[in-house]
Design a protein around this motif. Structure first.
Motif, short mmCIF file in Angstrom:
data_model
loop_
_atom_site.label_atom_id
_atom_site.label_comp_id
_atom_site.label_asym_id
_atom_site.label_seq_id
_atom_site.Cartn_x
_atom_site.Cartn_y
_atom_site.Cartn_z
N ALA A 111 -56.74 -19.40 -50.68
CA ALA A 111 -55.86 -18.32 -50.23
C ALA A 111 -55.18 -18.71 -48.92
CB ALA A 111 -56.66 -17.03 -50.06
N ARG A 112 -55.94 -19.31 -48.00
CA ARG A 112 -55.36 -19.75 -46.73
C ARG A 112 -54.38 -20.91 -46.95
NH1 ARG A 112 -60.79 -19.12 -44.83
NH2 ARG A 112 -61.05 -21.37 -44.61
N GLN A 113 -54.74 -21.85 -47.82
CA GLN A 113 -53.84 -22.96 -48.08
C GLN A 113 -52.53 -22.47 -48.69
OE1 GLN A 113 -54.95 -26.74 -49.53
NE2 GLN A 113 -57.10 -26.55 -48.98
N SER A 114 -52.62 -21.44 -49.54
CA SER A 114 -51.41 -20.87 -50.14
C SER A 114 -50.53 -20.24 -49.08
CB SER A 114 -51.79 -19.83 -51.19
OG SER A 114 -52.61 -20.38 -52.20
N GLU A 115 -51.14 -19.56 -48.12
CA GLU A 115 -50.40 -18.93 -47.03
C GLU A 115 -49.69 -19.98 -46.19
OE1 GLU A 115 -51.29 -16.41 -42.92
OE2 GLU A 115 -52.86 -16.59 -44.45
N VAL A 116 -50.38 -21.09 -45.91
CA VAL A 116 -49.78 -22.16 -45.11
C VAL A 116 -48.63 -22.80 -45.87
CG1 VAL A 116 -50.19 -24.36 -43.96
CG2 VAL A 116 -51.94 -22.59 -43.90
N PHE A 117 -48.83 -23.05 -47.17
CA PHE A 117 -47.74 -23.63 -47.95
C PHE A 117 -46.53 -22.71 -47.95
CE2 PHE A 117 -45.60 -23.46 -52.14
CZ PHE A 117 -44.81 -24.59 -51.98
N ALA A 118 -46.75 -21.41 -48.09
CA ALA A 118 -45.63 -20.46 -48.09
C ALA A 118 -44.87 -20.51 -46.77
CB ALA A 118 -46.15 -19.05 -48.35
N ALA A 119 -45.59 -20.62 -45.65
CA ALA A 119 -44.94 -20.72 -44.35
C ALA A 119 -44.15 -22.02 -44.23
CB ALA A 119 -45.99 -20.63 -43.24
N LEU A 120 -44.72 -23.12 -44.72
CA LEU A 120 -44.03 -24.41 -44.71
C LEU A 120 -42.78 -24.35 -45.58
CD1 LEU A 120 -44.05 -27.43 -43.91
CD2 LEU A 120 -45.49 -27.85 -45.93
N PHE A 121 -42.92 -23.78 -46.77
CA PHE A 121 -41.80 -23.62 -47.71
C PHE A 121 -40.64 -22.87 -47.04
CE2 PHE A 121 -39.50 -21.21 -50.88
CZ PHE A 121 -39.33 -22.07 -51.95
N LYS A 122 -40.96 -21.78 -46.38
CA LYS A 122 -39.92 -20.96 -45.76
C LYS A 122 -39.29 -21.66 -44.56
CE LYS A 122 -41.82 -16.65 -47.53
NZ LYS A 122 -42.47 -15.35 -47.24
N SER A 123 -40.03 -22.55 -43.91
CA SER A 123 -39.45 -23.31 -42.80
C SER A 123 -38.41 -24.30 -43.31
CB SER A 123 -40.55 -24.05 -42.02
OG SER A 123 -41.00 -25.20 -42.72
N TRP A 124 -38.56 -24.74 -44.56
CA TRP A 124 -37.61 -25.69 -45.16
C TRP A 124 -36.35 -25.00 -45.68
CZ3 TRP A 124 -42.01 -28.21 -48.44
CH2 TRP A 124 -42.71 -29.13 -47.64
N GLU A 125 -36.47 -23.75 -46.07
CA GLU A 125 -35.37 -23.07 -46.74
C GLU A 125 -34.07 -23.12 -45.93
OE1 GLU A 125 -36.61 -19.60 -49.75
OE2 GLU A 125 -37.25 -19.22 -47.67
N GLY A 126 -34.18 -22.98 -44.62
CA GLY A 126 -32.99 -22.98 -43.78
C GLY A 126 -32.27 -24.31 -43.74
N GLU A 127 -32.95 -25.40 -44.16
CA GLU A 127 -32.34 -26.73 -44.14
C GLU A 127 -31.53 -27.01 -45.40
OE1 GLU A 127 -35.57 -29.43 -43.75
OE2 GLU A 127 -36.15 -28.76 -41.75
N TRP A 128 -31.70 -26.21 -46.43
CA TRP A 128 -31.07 -26.52 -47.69
C TRP A 128 -29.58 -26.28 -47.62
CZ3 TRP A 128 -35.55 -23.68 -50.59
CH2 TRP A 128 -36.71 -24.46 -50.47
N HIS A 129 -28.84 -27.11 -48.31
CA HIS A 129 -27.39 -27.22 -48.13
C HIS A 129 -26.66 -25.91 -48.39
CE1 HIS A 129 -23.53 -29.10 -47.83
NE2 HIS A 129 -23.24 -28.91 -49.09
N ARG A 130 -27.04 -25.20 -49.43
CA ARG A 130 -26.38 -23.94 -49.78
C ARG A 130 -27.37 -22.81 -49.64
NH1 ARG A 130 -25.05 -27.54 -53.65
NH2 ARG A 130 -26.61 -26.66 -55.06
N GLY A 131 -26.93 -21.68 -49.18
CA GLY A 131 -27.81 -20.56 -48.94
C GLY A 131 -28.51 -20.04 -50.18
N ASP A 132 -27.90 -20.29 -51.36
CA ASP A 132 -28.49 -19.80 -52.60
C ASP A 132 -29.35 -20.84 -53.29
OD1 ASP A 132 -26.46 -21.49 -53.27
OD2 ASP A 132 -25.62 -20.22 -54.88
#
Length: 232
Positions: A111-132
């Motif tokens: 459960a904790r590892q899933s939470e950390v992955f979700a936080a890491l995932f969301k930190s990457w989202e802003g780097e993606w070329h298109r907002g969608d």
């Protein structure tokens, strides 16, 4: 936060992500390869693996995707999670307290590892070329549970989710892991030769086809380094 590495291997985890919740702090090592304008693709490893298990696939697919690799807490290059004071489970007897404290420290709570992955995932989202843009995710073993929890409980949205031989519904766990959980100190005290033998046997048993010596050494390397037995 970024650290440098003089090695030329594109899959070296040369980036650092830090995260804290109310009970633990985490340091995750990660990297990305391929053109940042390409669709994102995330590989998630399971137990007892590390991001090294994905290296051949990451290198090949980086021609068409922006590939992300990372090590879960306590695996490969990512150190164990650190519990804040007051979060350790104890009992009334000294011997049991010591054992449970160590088991709690080594507990790779999914459960904790899933939470950390979700936080890491969301930190990457802003780097993606298109907002969608949404990431394609490939998950193996207990990473199946992690990726599903991140989607269902933490709002991580994927373009696709490829689940490979996943662990997602309990009870689960290899008999070997149960023995290790009951006797973590004894396992850490195994001679290096015995530890490596168990590790290589497990990897060989998990492989569909015989592995080359180079691949075997690559998969064993994170666990054979100093502190590898305890996930340091």
């Amino acid at each position: 936060m970024t650290s440098t590495n003089t090695r030329t291997d594109a899959t070296i985890l040369n980036q650092t992500f830090t995260y804290q919740n109310s009970t633990h702090s985490y340091t995750i090592k990660w990297c990305s390869l391929g053109d940042a304008k390409l669709p994102p693709l995330i590989f998630i490893h399971g137990t007892p693996w590390s991001s090294r298990v994905w290296v051949p696939f990451a290198l090949s697919l980086s021609r068409k995707f922006h590939v992300y690799l990372f090590d879960n807490p306590g695996f490969g290059e990512s150190p164990l999670e650190l519990a804040f004071p007051g979060t350790t489970t104890t009992t009334t007897t000294t011997t049991t307290t010591t054992s449970l404290d160590r088991m709690t420290e080594l507990d790779a709570d999914l459960a904790r590892q899933s939470e950390v992955f979700a936080a890491l995932f969301k930190s990457w989202e802003g780097e993606w070329h298109r907002g969608d843009d949404r990431a394609h995710v490939v998950a193996h073993d207990h990473a199946g549970l992690m990726s599903l929890r991140a989607n269902l409980l933490h709002g991580c949205r994927y373009a696709s989710l490829c689940l490979i031989d996943v662990v997602a519904i309990g009870p689960f766990g290899q008999p070997l892991f149960e023995v290790v959980a009951e006797n973590p100190r004894q396992f850490e005290q195994l001679p290096d030769m015995a530890f490596e033998g168990i590790l290589e046997s497990y990897i060989r048993n998990a492989a569909f086809q015989p592995l080359s010596r180079d691949v075997m050494e690559m998969l064993k390397a994170p666990w054979l380094k100093q502190g590898g037995k305890s996930g340091q």
